[in-house]
Design an enzyme around this catalytic site. Structure first.
Site, mmCIF file in Angstrom:
data_model
loop_
_atom_site.group_PDB
_atom_site.id
_atom_site.type_symbol
_atom_site.label_atom_id
_atom_site.label_comp_id
_atom_site.label_asym_id
_atom_site.label_seq_id
_atom_site.Cartn_x
_atom_site.Cartn_y
_atom_site.Cartn_z
ATOM 1 N N ASP A 20 0.866 -1.180 0.000
ATOM 2 C CA ASP A 20 0.000 0.000 0.000
ATOM 3 C C ASP A 20 0.905 1.234 0.000
ATOM 4 O O ASP A 20 1.589 1.504 0.992
ATOM 5 C CB ASP A 20 -0.880 -0.068 1.267
ATOM 6 C CG ASP A 20 -1.892 1.063 1.353
ATOM 7 O OD1 ASP A 20 -1.659 2.105 0.716
ATOM 8 O OD2 ASP A 20 -2.890 0.893 2.081
ATOM 9 N N HIS A 21 0.869 1.954 -1.094
ATOM 10 C CA HIS A 21 1.815 3.066 -1.241
ATOM 11 C C HIS A 21 1.484 4.252 -0.325
ATOM 12 O O HIS A 21 2.278 5.161 -0.165
ATOM 13 C CB HIS A 21 1.836 3.515 -2.718
ATOM 14 C CG HIS A 21 3.141 4.125 -3.135
ATOM 15 N ND1 HIS A 21 4.170 4.396 -2.258
ATOM 16 C CD2 HIS A 21 3.595 4.518 -4.350
ATOM 17 C CE1 HIS A 21 5.191 4.946 -2.895
ATOM 18 N NE2 HIS A 21 4.870 5.030 -4.179
ATOM 19 N N ARG A 22 0.300 4.219 0.295
ATOM 20 C CA ARG A 22 -0.008 5.284 1.262
ATOM 21 C C ARG A 22 0.830 5.098 2.523
ATOM 22 O O ARG A 22 1.071 6.040 3.269
ATOM 23 C CB ARG A 22 -1.497 5.226 1.654
ATOM 24 C CG ARG A 22 -2.434 5.535 0.516
ATOM 25 C CD ARG A 22 -3.874 5.269 0.928
ATOM 26 N NE ARG A 22 -4.077 3.892 1.349
ATOM 27 C CZ ARG A 22 -5.220 3.399 1.792
ATOM 28 N NH1 ARG A 22 -6.277 4.190 1.900
ATOM 29 N NH2 ARG A 22 -5.333 2.143 2.148
ATOM 30 N N ILE A 79 3.668 2.637 2.600
ATOM 31 C CA ILE A 79 5.036 2.177 2.333
ATOM 32 C C ILE A 79 5.602 2.881 1.107
ATOM 33 O O ILE A 79 4.976 2.907 0.036
ATOM 34 C CB ILE A 79 5.025 0.642 2.148
ATOM 35 C CG1 ILE A 79 4.676 -0.005 3.501
ATOM 36 C CG2 ILE A 79 6.365 0.124 1.641
ATOM 37 C CD1 ILE A 79 4.112 -1.365 3.390
#
Ligand code: CAO
Length: 429
Positions: free
Chosen positions: A401-403, A405
């Site tokens: 999850d780029h939010r 990581i």
């Protein structure tokens, strides 16, 4: 004077004994011409029977589940001020006042003429992606609701009027931009295609598990910004050890597959990168770090995907993990897994290594923030000390999850994991 008219099922083509799946009106309701009175469903299509004129529903002669055909008496309606064409003159009150069993459709040969419903007024909609009758589709369209996002609570997962209304209520109640839960996406509805026009087809309902997991996968896919990081781990040493161990434990019926090693290596890596062993809280503003390491394992069953969770993986050895893996996958395939068995996971491993493939992009199992995909290992030439040597390489695909990581952290995680897998001493730590 108000006149009570019978409403019969109009010409519905060659269909016979078509089940009634929804009756969106009740006795006493005022209805407008063209408003749906009931919905029928064949194996290929759903169709609405619209009101032929304005009026008030006096009696409903069928119930959900009844089967109707062309000419079946479905309702009586007190007409409001519209003179119906001659052909459609329904029988006057006495004809409908006969105590015909309210729950049984009247036979098609009832001495009443069909109410003025032109066959063209019957809306035919092929059972498409969102399962809903034409009237519900219209209702959703009016409210700007994308039906594919609405969970259907009706029979066979059909979307009802209440479902659409609840969806709107929930959407309005959601804080704008709530990052952990809301999605608020409005995308074009999928086109409804009559596939039968192009050749023979067969319609097969999705399994219950697929319906449930499908809705979750869809939500996770559209609401989490995914990035997938790929890596290869040299598992030559690990494989030699696994074979040794496997031979030893085969007598006890314990199958030691690479997955047990993956679980252990993932637990070690998660300890090293605690942000991966975490979830966003409901506000989407805090990360909840978990002090335990429970890992879900995707298990392919004939009915669909299930993800039982193996607890405290960091505290267990390879043999214990292999034993538990065997137990949970058998339990999942025998449909004995409980909801509790699938709760509490911090991270998921999805292994397609037993099947094949070189890489894939797994979908994060929210509220977890990362998932590891494992593909099939293969021998590859690896440049080492000035020459190519054959090494057994295992492809890894980590979606995160780029939010939560960053890309650098994602690459560090997979690099570390590959090191752990290639160095047996680290696995023993
Ligand atoms: N590379 C090479 N071989 C592998 C391997 C890998 N990464 N992983 C497993 N294998 C081998 C095993 O060693 C075993 O070999 P033998 O039969 O020679 O002993 C064989 O493949 C079959 O393994 P398995 O599938 O029985 O066991 P597993 O522990 O690897 O996996 C389970 C167990 C339950 C995870 C698996 O059966 C399964 O269901 N996988 C599918 C998961 C899935 O659908 N994921 C997709 C989710 S996203 O839609």
């Amino acid at each position: 004077m108000a006149e009570i008219k019978n409403v019969l099922v109009p010409d519905i083509g060659n269909y016979k004994d078509v089940p009634v799946i929804e009756i969106p009106v009740k006795v006493g309701d005022s209805v407008k011409a063209e408003q749906s009175l009931l919905t029928l469903e064949t194996d290929k299509a759903t169709m609405d029977v619209p009101a032929p004129f304005d009026g008030v529903v006096k009696e409903i002669k069928v119930k959900v589940g009844d089967k109707v055909s062309d000419g079946t008496l479905i309702m009586t309606i007190e007409a409001r001020g519209v003179a119906a064409p001659a052909v459609a003159q329904a029988s006057p009150a006495p004809a409908v006042a006969t105590p015909a069993p309210a729950t049984k459709p009247a036979p098609a040969a009832a001495p009443t003429a069909a109410a003025p419903i032109a066959p063209s007024a019957i809306a035919l909609v092929a059972s498409g992606s969102a399962h809903a009758s034409p009237s519900i589709r219209r209702f959703a369209r009016e409210l700007g609701v994308n039906l594919t996002l609405v969970n259907g609570s009706g029979e066979k997962g059909r979307v009802t009027k209440d479902d659409v209304q609840n969806f709107v209520k929930q959407s309005l109640a959601q804080p704008r931009g709530a990052s952990a839960g809301g999605n608020g996406l409005q995308v074009l509805e999928m086109p409804v295609v009559d596939f039968a026009k192009f050749g023979a087809i067969e319609t097969k309902p999705l399994s219950r598990i697929k319906k449930i997991s499908g809705a979750n996968l869809h939500r996770n896919w559209v609401s989490i910004p995914h990035v997938t990081q790929f890596e290869e781990a040299d598992i030559s040493e690990m494989e030699a050890f696994r074979k040794e161990l496997g031979a030893e434990y085969a007598k006890q019926n314990i199958k030691i597959t690479p997955l047990a090693f993956m679980l252990k290596a993932a637990a070690i890596t998660l300890k090293h990168f605690p942000d991966f062993n975490a979830s966003l809280d409901a506000s989407g503003e805090n990360l909840v770090l978990k002090k335990y390491i429970h890992i879900g394992v995707a298990v392919d069953t004939p009915d669909g995907l299930m993800v039982p969770v193996i607890r405290d993986v960091d505290q267990k050895g390879i043999v214990q993990l292999a034993t538990e893996l065997g137990e949970v996958s058998a339990k999942a395939r025998d449909k004995k897994i409980t909801a509790a068995d699938m709760q509490g996971g911090c991270f998921t491993i999805s292994s397609l290594g037993g099947i094949g493939g070189t890489a894939f992009t797994p979908i994060i199992n929210a509220p977890e923030v990362a998932i590891l995909g494992v593909s099939r290992s293969s021998m590859k030439p690896v440049w080492k000390d000035g020459e190519f040597v054959p090494r057994l390489m295992l492809p890894l695909s980590l979606s995160y999850d780029h939010r939560v990581i960053d890309g650098a952290a994602g690459a560090r995680f997979t690099t570390y994991l590959a090191h752990v897998l290639s160095d047996m001493r680290r696995l023993a730590l």
